[in-house]
Design a protein around this motif. Structure first.
Motif, PDB file in Angstrom:
ATOM      1  N   GLY A   1      -3.496   0.174   6.663  1.00  0.00           N
ATOM      2  CA  GLY A   1      -4.398   1.292   6.362  1.00  0.00           C
ATOM      3  C   GLY A   1      -5.854   1.024   6.704  1.00  0.00           C
ATOM      4  O   GLY A   1      -6.674   1.938   6.681  1.00  0.00           O
TER       5      GLY A   1
ATOM      6  N   SER B   1      -1.882   2.113  -2.598  1.00  0.00           N
ATOM      7  CA  SER B   1      -1.438   1.903  -1.210  1.00  0.00           C
ATOM      8  C   SER B   1       0.086   1.813  -1.202  1.00  0.00           C
ATOM      9  O   SER B   1       0.722   1.454  -2.194  1.00  0.00           O
ATOM     10  CB  SER B   1      -2.046   0.631  -0.627  1.00  0.00           C
ATOM     11  OG  SER B   1      -1.434  -0.512  -1.203  1.00  0.00           O
ATOM     12  N   TYR B   2       0.663   2.156  -0.077  1.00  0.00           N
ATOM     13  CA  TYR B   2       2.116   2.118   0.032  1.00  0.00           C
ATOM     14  C   TYR B   2       2.619   0.678   0.126  1.00  0.00           C
ATOM     15  O   TYR B   2       3.753   0.381  -0.278  1.00  0.00           O
ATOM     16  CB  TYR B   2       2.576   2.976   1.209  1.00  0.00           C
ATOM     17  CG  TYR B   2       2.464   4.472   0.915  1.00  0.00           C
ATOM     18  CD1 TYR B   2       2.262   4.945  -0.379  1.00  0.00           C
ATOM     19  CD2 TYR B   2       2.591   5.410   1.937  1.00  0.00           C
ATOM     20  CE1 TYR B   2       2.186   6.309  -0.647  1.00  0.00           C
ATOM     21  CE2 TYR B   2       2.521   6.780   1.673  1.00  0.00           C
ATOM     22  CZ  TYR B   2       2.319   7.222   0.386  1.00  0.00           C
ATOM     23  OH  TYR B   2       2.259   8.566   0.119  1.00  0.00           O
TER      24      TYR B   2
ATOM     25  N   ARG C   1      -2.211  16.636  -0.100  1.00  0.00           N
ATOM     26  CA  ARG C   1      -3.196  15.931  -0.939  1.00  0.00           C
ATOM     27  C   ARG C   1      -3.077  16.399  -2.393  1.00  0.00           C
ATOM     28  O   ARG C   1      -3.145  15.600  -3.312  1.00  0.00           O
ATOM     29  CB  ARG C   1      -4.614  16.136  -0.396  1.00  0.00           C
ATOM     30  CG  ARG C   1      -4.811  15.422   0.951  1.00  0.00           C
ATOM     31  CD  ARG C   1      -6.241  15.507   1.461  1.00  0.00           C
ATOM     32  NE  ARG C   1      -7.150  14.720   0.667  1.00  0.00           N
ATOM     33  CZ  ARG C   1      -8.251  15.186   0.089  1.00  0.00           C
ATOM     34  NH1 ARG C   1      -8.569  16.465   0.208  1.00  0.00           N
ATOM     35  NH2 ARG C   1      -9.032  14.393  -0.603  1.00  0.00           N
TER      36      ARG C   1
ATOM     37  N   ALA D   1      -3.890   9.493   7.094  1.00  0.00           N
ATOM     38  CA  ALA D   1      -2.834   8.489   6.931  1.00  0.00           C
ATOM     39  C   ALA D   1      -2.368   8.058   8.316  1.00  0.00           C
ATOM     40  O   ALA D   1      -2.645   8.726   9.309  1.00  0.00           O
ATOM     41  CB  ALA D   1      -1.660   9.076   6.148  1.00  0.00           C
TER      42      ALA D   1
ATOM     43  N   GLU E   1       1.228   4.864   5.664  1.00  0.00           N
ATOM     44  CA  GLU E   1       0.226   4.264   4.772  1.00  0.00           C
ATOM     45  C   GLU E   1      -1.022   5.132   4.795  1.00  0.00           C
ATOM     46  O   GLU E   1      -1.310   5.806   5.790  1.00  0.00           O
ATOM     47  CB  GLU E   1      -0.109   2.846   5.260  1.00  0.00           C
ATOM     48  CG  GLU E   1      -1.150   2.080   4.454  1.00  0.00           C
ATOM     49  CD  GLU E   1      -0.776   1.854   2.983  1.00  0.00           C
ATOM     50  OE1 GLU E   1      -0.854   2.834   2.204  1.00  0.00           O
ATOM     51  OE2 GLU E   1      -0.395   0.723   2.626  1.00  0.00           O
ATOM     52  N   TYR E   2      -1.727   5.149   3.682  1.00  0.00           N
ATOM     53  CA  TYR E   2      -3.003   5.866   3.634  1.00  0.00           C
ATOM     54  C   TYR E   2      -4.072   5.104   4.414  1.00  0.00           C
ATOM     55  O   TYR E   2      -4.168   3.876   4.291  1.00  0.00           O
ATOM     56  CB  TYR E   2      -3.483   5.959   2.185  1.00  0.00           C
ATOM     57  CG  TYR E   2      -2.725   6.931   1.323  1.00  0.00           C
ATOM     58  CD1 TYR E   2      -2.753   8.295   1.589  1.00  0.00           C
ATOM     59  CD2 TYR E   2      -2.016   6.475   0.220  1.00  0.00           C
ATOM     60  CE1 TYR E   2      -2.068   9.183   0.768  1.00  0.00           C
ATOM     61  CE2 TYR E   2      -1.338   7.361  -0.611  1.00  0.00           C
ATOM     62  CZ  TYR E   2      -1.364   8.712  -0.329  1.00  0.00           C
ATOM     63  OH  TYR E   2      -0.700   9.591  -1.129  1.00  0.00           O
TER      64      TYR E   2
ATOM     65  N   VAL F   1      -8.112  11.035  -3.225  1.00  0.00           N
ATOM     66  CA  VAL F   1      -6.919  11.056  -2.371  1.00  0.00           C
ATOM     67  C   VAL F   1      -7.387  10.940  -0.917  1.00  0.00           C
ATOM     68  O   VAL F   1      -8.208  11.754  -0.469  1.00  0.00           O
ATOM     69  CB  VAL F   1      -6.111  12.365  -2.545  1.00  0.00           C
ATOM     70  CG1 VAL F   1      -4.820  12.307  -1.734  1.00  0.00           C
ATOM     71  CG2 VAL F   1      -5.810  12.627  -4.021  1.00  0.00           C
ATOM     72  N   PRO F   2      -6.904   9.939  -0.192  1.00  0.00           N
ATOM     73  CA  PRO F   2      -7.342   9.794   1.201  1.00  0.00           C
ATOM     74  C   PRO F   2      -7.114  11.077   2.009  1.00  0.00           C
ATOM     75  O   PRO F   2      -6.206  11.865   1.708  1.00  0.00           O
ATOM     76  CB  PRO F   2      -6.478   8.635   1.725  1.00  0.00           C
ATOM     77  CG  PRO F   2      -6.146   7.838   0.507  1.00  0.00           C
ATOM     78  CD  PRO F   2      -5.968   8.859  -0.587  1.00  0.00           C
TER      79      PRO F   2
ATOM     80  N   LEU G   1      -4.250  14.725   6.513  1.00  0.00           N
ATOM     81  CA  LEU G   1      -3.338  15.268   5.508  1.00  0.00           C
ATOM     82  C   LEU G   1      -3.697  16.712   5.180  1.00  0.00           C
ATOM     83  O   LEU G   1      -4.877  17.066   5.114  1.00  0.00           O
ATOM     84  CB  LEU G   1      -3.388  14.408   4.240  1.00  0.00           C
ATOM     85  CG  LEU G   1      -3.010  12.946   4.475  1.00  0.00           C
ATOM     86  CD1 LEU G   1      -3.155  12.129   3.203  1.00  0.00           C
ATOM     87  CD2 LEU G   1      -1.590  12.843   5.003  1.00  0.00           C
TER      88      LEU G   1
ATOM     89  N   ASN H   1      -0.030  14.830  -3.986  1.00  0.00           N
ATOM     90  CA  ASN H   1      -0.133  13.388  -4.232  1.00  0.00           C
ATOM     91  C   ASN H   1      -1.278  13.023  -5.167  1.00  0.00           C
ATOM     92  O   ASN H   1      -1.431  11.852  -5.520  1.00  0.00           O
ATOM     93  CB  ASN H   1      -0.272  12.636  -2.900  1.00  0.00           C
ATOM     94  CG  ASN H   1       1.032  12.683  -2.109  1.00  0.00           C
ATOM     95  OD1 ASN H   1       2.021  13.254  -2.579  1.00  0.00           O
ATOM     96  ND2 ASN H   1       1.060  12.110  -0.946  1.00  0.00           N
TER      97      ASN H   1
END
Ligand code: GLP
Length: 241
Positions: A103, A78-79, A160, A177, A67-68, A173-174, A155, A163
């Protein structure tokens, strides 16, 4: 290692058969699940099979890989949200038996609690994996120790960038993770890795035919006793053996 090479539609169907057999044999199986575009075809097949009464997840448990950090489950990237939308709401799984790392509350100190939760549930029977273009599994980037349990990861730029298509801009983008570790994945009794598309061809070749190295996280699967690779023709095109 088993390697199945077929069209993306057929590998989704064939992988779904593996779930059907597992759940027929063990209705309360523990499933390790993954996000990304790759498993979408499989999740669609499983959803249809469940609607047709051909498979049931009513007694199953699930644990997602990652998860982020910074996204809560209601965030549309979010996942947790991804899983609810693309699988859980379409099948008969008990939502309280589905687990996605948190997350918001997760940190380096409590991350490995996730492994304890998996262990308490009996360990993962079948772990599903996609693969990143740099060979990552979950969010275990190149260089992650093979002995790693669930942990917080920074990440890479490549991940990044890959995604960012799901976000408005790269800034959204976070940067971090939470991901099950390599050791967490290797503990699963069986593993499925799916890969689709030409951009996965090099990392698939490195994973299957290259040396086992922490620089290619998925290469560790060469050491797993029960792993099946489901590849489309494009992802398999550099394989020589
Ligand atoms: C993300 C996920 C991975 C996934 C990878 C590939 O980084 N953390 O679990 O395998 O993306 O995604 P895709 O299937 O969209 O290529």
């Amino acid at each position: 290692m088993k390697v199945v090479i077929d069209t993306s539609e057929n590998i989704a169907r064939l992988a779904a058969q593996q779930y059907k057999e597992l759940l027929a044999d063990k209705p309360d199986a523990v499933l390790g699940l993954a996000t990304g575009s790759t498993p979408l075809g499989l999740y669609a097949v499983l959803s249809n099979m469940c609607k047709a009464g051909e498979i049931s997840f009513a007694k199953a448990h699930s644990f997602n890989l990652d998860e982020y950090i910074g996204l809560d489950g209601n965030h549309d990237q979010s996942y947790r949200y991804f899983m609810n939308e693309n699988l859980f709401r379409n099948i008969d799984i008990n939502i309280s038996e589905t687990h996605v790392p948190d997350g918001i509350s997760s940190n380096q100190q409590n991350a490995a609690d996730y492994d304890k939760l998996i262990e308490e549930a009996g360990g993962i029977d079948l772990q599903l994996l996609g693969i990143g273009v740099n060979g990552h599994i979950g969010f275990n980037e190149p260089g992650t120790p093979f002995g790693s349990l669930t942990h917080i990861v920074e990440l890479t730029d490549s991940t990044r960038q890959a995604n960012k298509r799901f976000f408005q801009s790269i800034d959204e983008v976070p940067t971090h993770a939470i991901s099950m570790g390599i050791k967490s994945v290797m503990h699963a009794r069986s593993v499925i890795l799916m890969a689709i598309g030409e951009n996965k061809a090099q990392c698939i070749k490195d994973t299957l035919e290259g040396p086992v190295t922490e620089q290619v996280p998925a290469s560790v699967l060469q050491l797993h006793p029960d792993v099946t690779f489901y590849l489309d023709h494009d992802a398999a095109k550099l394989l020589t053996k």
